[in-house]
Write a protein that holds these residues in place. Structure first.
Motif, short mmCIF file in Angstrom:
data_model
loop_
_atom_site.label_atom_id
_atom_site.label_comp_id
_atom_site.label_asym_id
_atom_site.label_seq_id
_atom_site.Cartn_x
_atom_site.Cartn_y
_atom_site.Cartn_z
N LEU A 35 1.03 -1.09 0.15
CA LEU A 35 -0.15 0.12 0.01
C LEU A 35 0.97 1.16 0.09
O LEU A 35 1.94 1.20 0.77
N PRO A 36 0.53 2.31 -0.89
CA PRO A 36 -0.66 2.44 -1.54
C PRO A 36 -0.60 2.23 -2.95
O PRO A 36 -1.62 2.51 -3.81
N ALA A 37 0.43 1.56 -3.33
CA ALA A 37 0.54 1.66 -4.95
C ALA A 37 1.61 0.44 -5.22
O ALA A 37 2.52 0.33 -4.73
N HIS A 38 0.94 -0.53 -6.03
CA HIS A 38 1.61 -1.67 -6.39
C HIS A 38 1.70 -1.91 -7.90
O HIS A 38 0.36 -1.98 -8.35
N SER A 39 2.79 -2.34 -8.42
CA SER A 39 2.89 -2.67 -10.04
C SER A 39 2.30 -1.49 -10.75
O SER A 39 2.18 -0.34 -10.49
N ALA A 40 2.22 -2.18 -12.06
CA ALA A 40 1.73 -1.03 -13.21
C ALA A 40 0.28 -0.76 -13.14
O ALA A 40 -0.40 -1.45 -12.52
N LEU A 41 0.22 0.68 -13.43
CA LEU A 41 -1.30 1.18 -13.21
C LEU A 41 -1.93 1.22 -14.65
O LEU A 41 -1.30 1.91 -15.59
N PRO A 42 -2.68 0.57 -14.98
CA PRO A 42 -3.56 0.50 -16.24
C PRO A 42 -4.07 1.78 -16.68
O PRO A 42 -4.21 2.60 -15.65
N GLN A 43 -4.09 2.02 -18.12
CA GLN A 43 -4.71 3.18 -18.30
C GLN A 43 -5.97 3.30 -18.02
O GLN A 43 -6.89 2.37 -17.93
N GLY A 44 -6.45 4.49 -17.75
CA GLY A 44 -7.67 4.76 -17.10
C GLY A 44 -7.94 4.45 -15.80
O GLY A 44 -9.22 4.70 -15.44
N GLU A 45 -7.10 3.92 -14.95
CA GLU A 45 -7.22 3.70 -13.49
C GLU A 45 -6.38 4.68 -12.44
O GLU A 45 -5.27 5.32 -12.90
N THR A 46 -6.73 4.63 -11.37
CA THR A 46 -5.95 5.49 -10.37
C THR A 46 -5.67 4.70 -9.01
O THR A 46 -6.48 3.49 -9.22
N ARG A 47 -4.74 4.83 -8.44
CA ARG A 47 -4.64 3.90 -7.15
C ARG A 47 -5.72 4.13 -6.28
O ARG A 47 -6.10 3.16 -5.72
N VAL A 48 -6.28 5.45 -6.13
CA VAL A 48 -7.44 5.45 -5.17
C VAL A 48 -8.53 4.73 -5.66
O VAL A 48 -9.31 4.02 -4.99
N GLU A 49 -8.88 4.57 -7.19
CA GLU A 49 -9.89 3.76 -7.56
C GLU A 49 -9.45 2.25 -7.29
O GLU A 49 -10.81 1.52 -7.04
N ILE A 50 -8.36 1.97 -7.53
CA ILE A 50 -8.08 0.50 -7.09
C ILE A 50 -8.37 0.14 -5.69
O ILE A 50 -8.74 -0.95 -5.31
N GLY A 51 -7.94 1.05 -4.78
CA GLY A 51 -8.30 1.01 -3.41
C GLY A 51 -9.86 0.93 -3.11
O GLY A 51 -10.40 0.08 -2.48
N HIS A 52 -10.68 1.71 -3.76
CA HIS A 52 -11.85 1.58 -3.84
C HIS A 52 -12.59 0.35 -4.08
O HIS A 52 -13.69 -0.10 -3.51
N LYS A 53 -12.16 -0.30 -5.22
CA LYS A 53 -12.49 -1.59 -5.54
C LYS A 53 -12.20 -2.68 -4.52
O LYS A 53 -12.95 -3.48 -4.37
N LEU A 54 -10.97 -2.81 -4.05
CA LEU A 54 -10.76 -3.77 -3.03
C LEU A 54 -11.54 -3.49 -1.60
O LEU A 54 -12.05 -4.55 -1.21
N ILE A 55 -11.75 -2.14 -1.21
CA ILE A 55 -12.55 -2.14 -0.16
C ILE A 55 -13.97 -2.41 -0.37
O ILE A 55 -14.47 -3.09 0.44
N ALA A 56 -14.74 -2.22 -1.49
CA ALA A 56 -15.97 -2.52 -1.72
C ALA A 56 -16.10 -4.07 -1.65
O ALA A 56 -17.02 -4.57 -1.51
#
Length: 305
Positions: A35-56
């Motif tokens: 946390l808060p950032a791991h590996s490559a970030l795909p086009q159109g995504e942010t670290r915060v959005e990834i966190g939101h998906k995991l949390i949800a």
């Protein structure tokens, strides 16, 4: 009277059997690294959005509080990722120490590694508050390249009040994150479908592999600690992964509850004599033959190049 006494004996026996079965049931504590950032970030995504998906996904699955292990350096490299830590805590999840820079203890002097560990603490104090953040996940799972260094490291951890977040289940989830970013860039939906299938297959076969080792060592399951990473593909797959584990009979527990098992005693208290804190290490220490090690049907490193 005799029938009443017999009934009581039967009920006591049933209760003992139920307690024994529960203590050896399939339990797993899910933990998250980088946390808060791991590996490559795909086009159109942010670290915060990834966190939101995991949390949800974890909230939807009614997960108990899970630990995420922080590398503070990522806040310098990607300042926009910092809300992910606040969101994580606001959701009721917990934070632990993964060292500041993800330093490899096996290739670094212990004094430098200890400084890197302590450098991370202000971040944890800021975001974790009065929760128990004195849990360490070794970067690269490197605990020291000699017995002497490993013992000295344990003394350092004990002096600073740390417990070790062991790993007894891991299917290499991190390996799917970079290929996924490449496939997103190419809009290769067919290969992404292959990544999805092999990710779940690997999780399933690895769980069977870990359970087979536990059965060889103890004759029953122990509570497992699963290592995961906060990558984009992990976020995409988490709802399906949690369902897979539940379908396999696993229930989700906290890291603290998992490591209450005697297997983890020397991880909970690094001042105790060192004992293997991985199933592989325990198998080697006892000279037991390993069950067949699972292998993915897809070489993810070659896709979407």
């Amino acid at each position: 009277m005799k029938n009443s006494r017999s009934l009581r004996i039967i009920l006591v026996a049933i209760a003992i059997l139920a307690a024994h079965t529960k203590s050896h049931s399939q339990q797993v504590a899910i933990t998250w690294d980088d946390l808060p950032a791991h590996s490559a970030l795909p086009q159109g995504e942010t670290r915060v959005e990834i966190g939101h998906k995991l949390i949800a996904a974890m909230k939807a699955a009614h997960m108990p509080p899970v630990y995420g292990f922080v590398n503070g350096v990522q806040l310098e490299r990607e300042p926009a990722s910092s809300p992910m830590l606040k969101d994580w805590r606001d959701a009721g999840f917990l934070l632990g120490n993964h060292t500041w820079s993800h330093m490899n203890l096996n290739t670094s002097p212990l004094a430098d590694w200890e400084a890197d560990l302590l450098k991370n603490e202000p971040i944890l104090q800021q975001y974790a508050g009065n929760t128990d953040w004195h849990w360490l996940r070794y970067p690269f799972l490197a605990e020291g390249d000699t017995p002497e260094k490993r013992a000295d490291t344990r003394k350092v951890l004990a002096a600073h009040g740390y417990k070790i977040a062991s790993v007894t289940m891991s299917f290499g989830d991190y390996m799917w994150n970079e290929p996924y970013a490449r496939c997103i860039a190419k809009n290769d939906t067919a290969t992404i479908a292959q990544l999805e299938t092999t990710y779940l297959e690997s999780a399933s076969t690895d769980a069977d592999f870990r359970r087979a080792m536990a059965k060889s060592l103890f004759g029953h399951d122990i509570p497992y600690v699963l290592l995961m990473h906060v990558g984009a593909f992990d976020a995409r797959m988490l709802p399906r992964l949690l369902k897979l584990y539940r379908d396999m009979g696993f229930t989700f527990v906290t890291l603290q509850d998992a490591e209450n098992d005697p297997f983890y005693a020397s991880a909970i208290d690094p001042s105790l004599p060192d004992q293997p804190d991985s199933l592989e290490g325990a198998m080697q220490a006892r000279g037991l033959a390993f069950p067949p090690r699972p292998k993915s049907s897809l070489d993810v490193n070659t896709v979407c190049r």
